[in-house]
Design a protein around this motif. Structure first.
Motif, PDB file in Angstrom:
ATOM      1  N   ALA A 261      72.741  20.067  19.427  1.00  0.00           N
ATOM      2  CA  ALA A 261      73.305  21.369  19.804  1.00  0.00           C
ATOM      3  C   ALA A 261      73.979  21.305  21.174  1.00  0.00           C
ATOM      4  N   HIS A 284      69.274  24.493  25.068  1.00  0.00           N
ATOM      5  CA  HIS A 284      69.111  24.451  23.623  1.00  0.00           C
ATOM      6  C   HIS A 284      67.695  24.096  23.179  1.00  0.00           C
ATOM      7  N   HIS A 287      66.241  25.025  19.649  1.00  0.00           N
ATOM      8  CA  HIS A 287      67.393  25.209  18.748  1.00  0.00           C
ATOM      9  C   HIS A 287      66.985  24.828  17.316  1.00  0.00           C
TER      10      HIS A 287
END
Length: 292
Positions: A261, A284, A287
């Protein structure tokens, strides 16, 4: 402002005489090596770019060699000293050698790692011969605690100077490099020989210049969150980031999701990443639900 007398700075004989009077022997425990060369301290002040309007904070002033040179150039100097005997003696040394500047000097008798505030106007510069054994934590603490510090010049062990100023991809790039770069643009600013110290250390010394970033790292993550990623990435240097960050993320799969990500290869290693990339990874965390 009247000029200090030509002999205001401390030379080798002055240092040894002061130490003898105080019963001081430099201790390895505190990483003490006193600078005994007036030309060297003037060079440090010059390299630091100290200006007449600067408020300088100095950590570990010792017997006052660098302190006096800073007082020649700056508006004010605040010295932070942990050693009881040295802290008690320094104001008298300043008053005796630079009476016209004594009111512009302040002493904080404390461990620099515990200092949260300083007397007088906010510091604009940090200039110090940092004790080798605590150089990096002290430097990072001061930069974090006093955002008014725009320019820093520290003298540290040469190896530590290399680490602080290292770029991504370098063999010595690591936690100090990334964390220092969070705050500032960092570069080596010269070398210092062993013979300007008493006692002469068995390692070389280097100067490191840090100029505070005008624009902070752009990230929605906090400094603590970014530094947690940095610490995890370098705790196991030889591992890929997917493996090294598995504990931080909760699992290897969660680490991989955060890396992808963030646009970072899960097979990369920490020593290849910029501080901005570490910040993106921090943003992130979690994520994709941090599953698996």
């Amino acid at each position: 402002m009247s000029s200090p007398t030509p002999d205001a700075l401390l030379g080798p004989a002055d240092i040894r005489e002061l130490a003898a009077v105080l019963g001081v022997r430099p201790t390895k425990q505190r990483g003490q090596n006193f600078v005994i060369d007036a030309n060297t301290v003037r060079r440090i002040v010059r390299t630091a770019g100290v200006r007449p309007d600067d408020v300088v904070v100095e950590v570990g002033p010792g017997l006052g060699s660098l302190t006096l040179a800073l007082l020649e150039a700056a508006d004010r100097v605040t010295a932070v000293e942990i050693d009881d005997v040295l802290a008690a003696a320094l104001p008298a040394t300043v008053a005796a050698r630079m009476p016209d500047r004594a009111e512009r000097f302040a002493l904080v008798h404390s461990d620099a790692m515990l200092v949260e505030e300083l007397p007088g106007p906010p510091p604009t510069a940090l200039v110090a011969n940092l004790p080798y054994n605590v150089a990096v934590p002290v430097l990072l603490h001061m930069l974090a605690t006093f955002p008014s510090i725009e320019r820093t010049l520290v003298m540290v062990q040469s190896e530590v100077a290399d680490r602080l100023a290292a770029a991504p991809g370098s063999k010595v790039y690591g936690v100090p490099s990334v964390k220092a770069n969070w705050y500032a643009d960092v570069k080596r600013a010269g070398a210092i020989g062993r013979n300007v110290f008493w006692p002469a250390p068995n390692v070389d010394s280097g100067l490191v210049s840090l100029v505070r970033r005008t624009e902070p790292v752009k990230t929605s993550a906090t400094r603590a969150e970014v530094f947690a990623v940095v610490d995890a990435a370098f705790a196991q240097r030889r591992k890929t980031l997917r493996a090294a960050l598995s504990g931080w993320a909760g699992s290897a799969a969660a680490a991989e999701a955060a890396l992808v990500a963030a646009g970072v290869s899960p097979q990369a290693r920490g020593e290849a990443l910029t501080v901005e990339e570490f910040a993106r990874i921090a943003e992130h965390k979690g994520h994709g639900g941090a599953a698996a």
